[in-house]
Design a protein around this motif. Structure first.
Motif, PDB file in Angstrom:
ATOM      1  N   ARG A  66       0.836  -1.214   0.000  1.00  0.00           N
ATOM      2  CA  ARG A  66       0.000   0.000   0.000  1.00  0.00           C
ATOM      3  C   ARG A  66       0.863   1.253   0.000  1.00  0.00           C
ATOM      4  N   GLU A  70       1.138   4.338  -2.747  1.00  0.00           N
ATOM      5  CA  GLU A  70       1.003   5.751  -2.389  1.00  0.00           C
ATOM      6  C   GLU A  70       2.198   6.547  -2.889  1.00  0.00           C
ATOM      7  N   PRO A 263      -9.899  13.022  -3.307  1.00  0.00           N
ATOM      8  CA  PRO A 263      -9.133  12.682  -4.525  1.00  0.00           C
ATOM      9  C   PRO A 263      -9.933  12.978  -5.789  1.00  0.00           C
ATOM     10  N   SER A 279      -5.445  16.511  -2.350  1.00  0.00           N
ATOM     11  CA  SER A 279      -5.627  15.203  -1.722  1.00  0.00           C
ATOM     12  C   SER A 279      -4.289  14.620  -1.289  1.00  0.00           C
ATOM     13  N   ILE A 280      -3.298  14.705  -2.165  1.00  0.00           N
ATOM     14  CA  ILE A 280      -1.958  14.205  -1.829  1.00  0.00           C
ATOM     15  C   ILE A 280      -1.343  15.045  -0.718  1.00  0.00           C
ATOM     16  N   TYR A 282      -2.915  16.561   1.634  1.00  0.00           N
ATOM     17  CA  TYR A 282      -3.604  16.153   2.861  1.00  0.00           C
ATOM     18  C   TYR A 282      -2.956  14.891   3.434  1.00  0.00           C
ATOM     19  N   GLY A 283      -2.687  13.904   2.553  1.00  0.00           N
ATOM     20  CA  GLY A 283      -2.070  12.665   3.012  1.00  0.00           C
ATOM     21  C   GLY A 283      -0.665  12.865   3.540  1.00  0.00           C
ATOM     22  N   GLN A 286      -0.783  14.464   6.981  1.00  0.00           N
ATOM     23  CA  GLN A 286      -1.180  13.479   7.985  1.00  0.00           C
ATOM     24  C   GLN A 286      -0.048  12.522   8.326  1.00  0.00           C
ATOM     25  N   ASP A 287       0.776  12.193   7.323  1.00  0.00           N
ATOM     26  CA  ASP A 287       1.904  11.285   7.570  1.00  0.00           C
ATOM     27  C   ASP A 287       2.844  11.833   8.635  1.00  0.00           C
TER      28      ASP A 287
END
Length: 314
Positions: A66, A70, A263, A279-280, A282-283, A286-287
């Motif tokens: 996964r 990403e 997304p 969207s990216i 945001y990810g 969060q990481d």
């Protein structure tokens, strides 16, 4: 007997031992299989009892596939961003190349005519050429660095430095479009834990959106009546480092505010955006245990606010 800590790389075992005792979830931890291959796992920890002993019940889920998917999506978005910035970079490179061309033509003409040159003039021209070669090399190096595949590891990062690097990509482009960039950066903000390359991708995405929002507003109203400005601000808020990117663009309609980080969602015309940038971003935020939100009113610009936990230096 094999310890669970033996699954981690040697240098990381001490920090993971502390995390296992103090947290419930460890995301994207690096472990090593028997064959030496590194994998990434998501670890969930809960307290329990076994035969009268207090123990930790630990579940590790392999998220390597996964995570790699990403990473590929993030890299694809980064390449699309580089394509988006190509025109601006061409303008950035044009100036140093023009100076070098002018200087070389002058030197060649002198040589062809057999004309002597004063040493001080020759030194000045050599210094100009050297300076502009360095400038062009810096631009190309920055593009190469931005385009490289980022690691998922975290390191201490000064957000002001990363924000300034992101702006460097757009200086000439924004100048040509008469968009002013105002920096209100707190030079005393502490470091955060992130990857500087991926963090720069977030800031670049926000700058692209700000630019497009300002230009869209200009298309709908008389350009001379509009203030074209992007304001960048950093500050400390208790235990957090906050980064704000504000534009004077078209704004976001209230019904769309809850969808802005979905997304493939975009308000731009077909061919003007992938719908993946926010969207990216945001990810990525969060990481690194951060948050991102947007405040906006239709017709009155938008402010994107990112917050990361600060690092408390010993």
């Amino acid at each position: 007997m094999t310890s669970f800590l033996d699954l981690f790389e040697g240098n990381d075992r001490e920090s993971y031992e502390v995390s296992l005792k103090t947290t419930n979830i460890i995301d994207r931890a690096r472990q090593v299989r028997k064959d030496g291959k590194v994998i990434y796992v998501s670890i969930h920890i809960s307290s329990s009892e076994f035969n009268g002993w207090k123990v930790l019940l630990v579940t590790a889920s392999d998220i390597t596939v996964r995570l790699m998917a990403e990473q590929q999506l993030i890299q694809a978005s980064k390449m699309a961003t580089l394509g988006e910035m190509a025109t601006g970079v061409a303008h950035e490179l044009n100036q140093p190349l023009s100076v070098i061309k002018t200087a070389s033509s002058f030197l060649r003409r002198k040589a062809d005519n057999g004309e002597p040159m004063r040493t001080d003039i020759l030194r000045t021209m050599a210094e100009e050429i050297d300076t502009h070669v360095d400038r062009a090399s810096k631009i190309i190096g920055h593009m190469r660095e931005f385009g490289r595949k980022s690691d998922v590891a975290k390191e201490k990062v000064q957000v002001n430095n990363v924000l300034r690097r992101a702006v460097d990509f757009f200086k000439q482009q924004l100048k040509l479009r008469e968009i002013e960039v105002v920096e209100d950066l707190d030079e005393n903000v502490p470091a955060v834990l992130a990857d500087p390359n991926r963090l720069e991708q977030v800031f670049v995405n926000l700058l692209i959106n700000a630019r497009d929002a300002i230009e869209k507003k200009g298309e709908q109203r008389a350009p001379k009546e509009e203030v074209k400005r992007i304001i960048l601000k950093t500050k400390v808020e208790d235990a957090m480092v906050a980064i704000e990117v504000t534009d004077t663009g078209i704004g976001i309609p209230e019904p769309l505010l809850d969808r802005i980080f979905e997304p493939f969602f975009t308000t731009k015309k077909v061919g003007k955006g992938t719908g993946l940038g926010l969207s990216i971003s945001y990810g990525i935020v969060q990481d690194y245990d951060g948050t991102i939100k947007v405040e906006s009113k239709e017709g009155n610009g938008a402010t994107f606010i990112i917050r990361f936990p600060r690092i408390h230096e010993a």
